[in-house]
Design an enzyme around this catalytic site. Structure first.
Site, PDB file in Angstrom:
ATOM      1  N   LYS A  70       0.833  -1.194   0.000  1.00  0.00           N
ATOM      2  CA  LYS A  70       0.000   0.000   0.000  1.00  0.00           C
ATOM      3  C   LYS A  70       0.873   1.251   0.000  1.00  0.00           C
ATOM      4  O   LYS A  70       2.000   1.228   0.504  1.00  0.00           O
ATOM      5  CB  LYS A  70      -0.882   0.033   1.261  1.00  0.00           C
ATOM      6  CG  LYS A  70      -1.922  -1.050   1.375  1.00  0.00           C
ATOM      7  CD  LYS A  70      -2.683  -0.895   2.682  1.00  0.00           C
ATOM      8  CE  LYS A  70      -3.707  -2.005   2.849  1.00  0.00           C
ATOM      9  NZ  LYS A  70      -4.832  -1.873   1.920  1.00  0.00           N
ATOM     10  N   ARG A 110     -10.037 -11.819   1.957  1.00  0.00           N
ATOM     11  CA  ARG A 110     -10.874 -12.905   1.438  1.00  0.00           C
ATOM     12  C   ARG A 110     -10.151 -14.244   1.490  1.00  0.00           C
ATOM     13  O   ARG A 110     -10.791 -15.309   1.532  1.00  0.00           O
ATOM     14  CB  ARG A 110     -11.342 -12.575   0.026  1.00  0.00           C
ATOM     15  CG  ARG A 110     -10.261 -12.501  -1.032  1.00  0.00           C
ATOM     16  CD  ARG A 110     -10.726 -11.812  -2.302  1.00  0.00           C
ATOM     17  NE  ARG A 110     -10.820 -10.359  -2.123  1.00  0.00           N
ATOM     18  CZ  ARG A 110     -11.189  -9.513  -3.071  1.00  0.00           C
ATOM     19  NH1 ARG A 110     -11.503  -9.974  -4.270  1.00  0.00           N
ATOM     20  NH2 ARG A 110     -11.240  -8.217  -2.833  1.00  0.00           N
TER      21      ARG A 110
END
Length: 507
Positions: free
Chosen positions: A285, A359
């Site tokens: 990020k 996920r």
């Protein structure tokens, strides 16, 4: 803040009295007492209950209206100081309640909770005689408005301020509704506390330890998988995401059963995303994107808080919580784009972006729930996709489900608690975007794929079998940049009250 204090958020001592207001005030020390009265649409009336209450502290309703012009907008507060030592209260708070809907009373309660911080007592007639839903909303607002996030100072941490030491509701109130609302609000506070713990303290093992402590307090069964046990039993997603971290992943299972539960009692399994810090992995990020990533375990914190409250609320169904805990780090052992990961149960997943790690860990937990726990309903909650925030902002969260009745029940629970959900479709046309040339499925949509939040939900659906299943993507609502109303900066605990309300209403 040491763990015991984090797990026991500061809260007011609540009393409910049907005695005359004058008698209640006479029994309390007026030195630091706030008296809160409602201002409905149309303003303070010259006669009636509020006018009589003002007279008890030496104020005339007509003069108050003319001098202070109190507003009726929900949550507006007009403060009237009183001479010290001469009246049965130190200040009068005139709080706008507008039409006294549940939303109005929740806003009014939040304003009063904030105004009461640091004071000895807050006495109010606001919400008396209204619906149970309205009184529940008032109590939620009062409790959450009085909450402050912990601050880390020196070697410990304390709340920036404490709520009013005592809250007294005077009038006609439904006590069970109020009490249950306060319990649900405290669950939200617990989830918020956990979310803002710095990640140099809060690693997967630390969260697992807090889960053990809360399980002991709340009468829950608990199991924690170590890294070795995760390897032995084939939890490849958790192991892949946590591979580069100095603190290995964990899976925690918490089990609640109501009194008299039998084999026929329905079982709900709640799965929470527990990424204790998210660098993005090798798909790292930007620096600004990491600032809030200590809250990326909010889903797990919410599930933990919900399980801890089930016994106090006498939830009528069995509830299992699964906390999928890992830290997504950067290093030589990090999982890579293009890797193929074998999830629990054997399904293989091609990694498309290491920053879509949530996920992956949740797929392990969902598959385990489907294959080993036989749930009646399976639900997961996660700060999962930026697409959810883009689509719905910070006011509501998308809910995906395999059954319309389940969607309606969750949406209704959200409306009852002010934690709003928006039904979203599982668009079958998007499923092809998850096809992989080298594995059973790709975990992100391929080139040209759209609907990021929908695609994530479709991926998770692959691991729930034929179960009744719902997915709450709280990426937009799970964090707050403001300290206003019911919200404090940091994790919001969004979903704790909603899920508890949903569970309480199950049969």
């Amino acid at each position: 803040m040491r763990a015991p204090e984090l797990l026991d958020p500061a809260a007011s001592d609540w009393t409910i009295s049907a005695e005359p207001l004058a008698d209640v005030l006479a029994d309390l020390d007026p030195v630091d007492l706030l008296l809160a009265l409602p201002v409905p649409t149309g303003g303070v009336r010259p006669t009636g209950a509020t006018a009589k209450a003002l007279a008890l502290v030496g104020l005339d309703a007509v003069e108050v209206s003319a001098t202070y012009e109190p507003r009726s907008e929900a949550g507006s507060v007009t403060t009237i100081p009183l001479p010290p030592g001469e009246r049965p209260a130190r200040k009068v708070l005139l709080v706008g309640v507008a039409a006294a809907t549940a939303a109005d009373l929740r806003a009014a309660g939040a304003a009063l909770g904030r105004a009461g911080k640091g004071h000895a007592a807050l006495v109010t007639t606001v919400g008396g005689g209204t619906s149970r839903a309205g009184q529940a909303a008032l109590a939620e607002g009062l409790a959450l408005g009085g909450y402050s996030s912990p601050r880390w100072v020196r070697d410990d941490a304390t709340p920036a301020s404490t709520p009013a030491a005592q809250v007294a509701l005077v009038g006609s109130y439904d006590e069970p509704s109020v009490r249950h609302s306060v319990v649900r609000a405290r669950a939200t506070m617990l989830a918020r506390n956990l979310a803002v713990v710095p990640s140099n303290t809060k690693n997967p093992a630390w969260v697992a330890a807090q889960a053990r402590t809360l399980a002991g307090r709340s009468g829950l069964d608990v199991r924690v998988w170590t890294e070795r046990e995760l390897k032995t039993e084939g939890f490849g997603g958790l192991l892949a995401v946590g591979a580069a971290s100095a603190t290995p992943p964990r899976l925690v299972q918490l089990d609640y059963a109501p009194e008299g539960a039998t084999t026929r009692t329905p079982r709900v399994v709640l799965v929470g995303k527990g990424i204790t810090f998210d660098t993005g992995g090798l798909d790292i990020k930007p620096a600004d994107g990491m600032l809030a990533m200590k809250t990326d375990m909010s889903g797990a914190g919410i599930v933990l808080a919900v399980l801890a409250a089930c016994r106090e609320l006498a939830v009528p169904v069995k509830v299992t919580g699964l906390l999928a805990l890992a830290e997504n780090g950067v290093g030589g052992a990090a999982y890579r784009p293009g890797d193929v990961v074998t999830q629990y149960g054997g399904r293989t997943v091609e990694i498309g972006n290491t920053d879509a790690e949530g996920r992956i860990v949740m797929a392990d937990a969902l598959a385990y729930a489907d294959l080993r726990l036989d749930p009646t309903v399976l639900l997961d909650i996660a700060t999962l996709t930026g697409a959810a925030r883009v689509a719905l902002g910070r006011s509501m969260a998308p809910v995906y489900a395999t059954e319309d009745g389940l969607t309606r029940a969750l949406v209704a629970a959200g409306e009852a608690t002010g934690e709003l959900l928006w039904p979203m479709p599982l668009v079958e046309d998007y499923r092809a975007n998850l096809d992989s040339d080298v594995a059973d499925i790709n975990h992100i949509a391929g080139m040209g794929g759209g609907g990021g939040s929908i695609s994530a939900a479709l991926f998770l659906r692959e691991f729930v079998g034929a179960r009744r299943w719902a997915h709450l993507d709280i990426a937009g609502v799970g964090r707050s940049d403001v300290d206003r109303g019911l919200l404090t900066k940091g994790g919001t605990g969004f979903g704790a009250r909603l899920l508890l309300t949903w569970l309480e209403e199950m049969t």
